[in-house]
Design an enzyme around this catalytic site. Structure first.
Site, PDB file in Angstrom:
ATOM      1  N   PRO A  87      85.790  16.350  68.909  1.00 16.33           N
ATOM      2  CA  PRO A  87      85.597  16.712  67.506  1.00 16.33           C
ATOM      3  C   PRO A  87      86.193  15.683  66.556  1.00 16.33           C
ATOM      4  CG  PRO A  87      87.261  18.118  68.526  1.00 16.33           C
ATOM      5  CD  PRO A  87      86.614  17.339  69.624  1.00 16.33           C
TER       6      PRO A  87
ATOM      7  N   GLU B 100      92.915  21.232  74.860  1.00 18.16           N
ATOM      8  CA  GLU B 100      93.301  20.668  73.567  1.00 18.16           C
ATOM      9  C   GLU B 100      92.896  19.200  73.451  1.00 18.16           C
ATOM     10  OE1 GLU B 100      94.659  22.362  70.928  1.00 18.16           O
ATOM     11  OE2 GLU B 100      94.144  24.056  72.208  1.00 18.16           O
TER      12      GLU B 100
ATOM     13  N   ARG C 142      65.218  11.199  74.653  1.00 14.04           N
ATOM     14  CA  ARG C 142      63.892  11.377  74.046  1.00 14.04           C
ATOM     15  C   ARG C 142      63.426  10.132  73.296  1.00 14.04           C
ATOM     16  NH1 ARG C 142      63.328  12.773  68.920  1.00 14.04           N
ATOM     17  NH2 ARG C 142      61.643  14.239  69.373  1.00 14.04           N
TER      18      ARG C 142
ATOM     19  N   ASP D 282      60.149  11.394  63.355  1.00 11.99           N
ATOM     20  CA  ASP D 282      61.211  12.399  63.331  1.00 11.99           C
ATOM     21  C   ASP D 282      62.006  12.364  62.042  1.00 11.99           C
ATOM     22  OD1 ASP D 282      60.800  13.578  65.764  1.00 11.99           O
ATOM     23  OD2 ASP D 282      62.183  12.272  66.840  1.00 11.99           O
TER      24      ASP D 282
END
Length: 232
Positions: free
Chosen positions: A94, A121, A159, A174
Site C-alpha cells: 500500500p 504488517e 492483457r 481502453d
C-alpha cells in the site's frame, strides 16, 4: 514474458489466473506464470516466515531471509541478475507507486517480472532497500494480503501483450491508455431497444466518421462526470 509470484497463499492466485484471457495467454505461451509459496524457502522445520516488529507494535512482519532466498534462487534458475538486471522485482504494498495504465504498459515491456506479495504488517524494510526494484499499490486502501493485488497487476499487464486480446485495438481504445486521456465512451449491443430504452441512432447509422465523433464527445462527457481529475 515470464512472471513469478511469491506469496504465502498460492491458491488465491491460481484460480483467477486459470480463467478466461489469462488462461488462454498461458496456453498460447505468450506468458509463463509460476506461483511459489514463500514458506518453501524457510530454513527451519516449522516454516516460520514472520516475527514481531522491533520497537514494538501490533501485528507481525515478514522476515527477510525466506524472501531473499526465494528471489535469489528463482533468479539463479532464470540466470538473471537481480536489482536493476533482467529480472524486475516488484513488491505489492500500500506504500508503493499507484498502479495505472501507463505503469502497466511500461511493465508489459519487461521479459521477467518477480512479484513479492506482502502480508501481515508488511515486509522487513531491508527487503525494500536491497532487493526490490519497484513497490506497487493498486489503490489507497489496505487488503488482507498482497496476493489479491498481484492478480490485479498481472491481469493489467498480460492483457497488453500482443496476441492476448482478440483485437489488439481493444487495448488502444481502453480507458486510461496512452492514446486516450480519459474514460472510454459508452458501449451498446443488441437488442437495439430494451424496455423502451433505445441505442443512440448514430451507432446504427453505419457512418463511421459520425460514430467516431459521437464516441469522442461521449468519452469527454463521461470523464467529466466520473473522473474530472483526468482532464486537469
Amino acid at each position: 514474458m515470464d512472471i513469478d509470484i511469491l506469496t504465502l497463499f498460492p491458491e488465491i492466485c491460481r484460480a483467477p489466473l486459470n480463467e478466461s484471457m489469462m488462461k488462454r495467454a498461458q496456453e498460447k505461451a505468450i506468458v509463463n506464470v509460476r506461483i511459489h509459496n514463500v514458506r518453501d524457502w524457510t530454513a527451519e522445520k516449522h516454516h516460520v516466515v514472520d516475527d514481531a516488529p522491533f520497537g514494538g507494535g501490533q501485528g507481525m512482519v515478514m522476515k527477510p531471509e525466506p524472501i531473499f532466498a526465494a528471489v535469489e534462487d528463482l533468479c539463479c534458475q532464470k540466470k538473471s541478475k537481480i536489482k536493476n538486471g533482467k529480472s524486475k522485482i516488484i513488491l505489492m504494498s500500500p506504500g508503493g507507486r499507484r498502479l495505472d495504465q501507463q505503469l502497466a504498459t511500461e511493465l508489459s515491456q519487461e521479459s521477467h517480472l518477480m512479484i513479492v506479495c506482502g502480508h501481515y504488517e508488511g515486509v522487513d524494510h531491508r527487503v525494500i532497500e536491497h532487493l526490490i526494484d519497484l513497490e506497487i499499490s493498486i489503490g489507497d486502501y489496505v487488503l488482507t494480503n498482497g496476493a489479491i493485488a498481484a492478480i490485479v497487476l498481472v491481469d493489467a499487464i498480460v492483457r497488453l501483450l500482443p496476441g492476448v486480446l482478440g483485437h489488439q485495438q481493444s487495448a488502444v481504445d481502453d480507458s486510461f491508455s496512452r492514446q486516450r486521456s480519459g474514460l472510454e465512451a459508452p458501449q451498446y449491443t443488441r437488442p437495439a431497444e430494451f424496455r423502451g430504452w433505445k441505442v443512440p441512432e448514430v451507432l446504427l447509422s453505419g457512418n463511421h466518421r459520425e460514430i467516431a465523433k459521437w464516441r469522442e464527445q461521449q468519452a469527454i462527457k463521461r470523464t467529466q462526470q466520473n473522473r474530472p481529475d483526468l482532464l486537469r
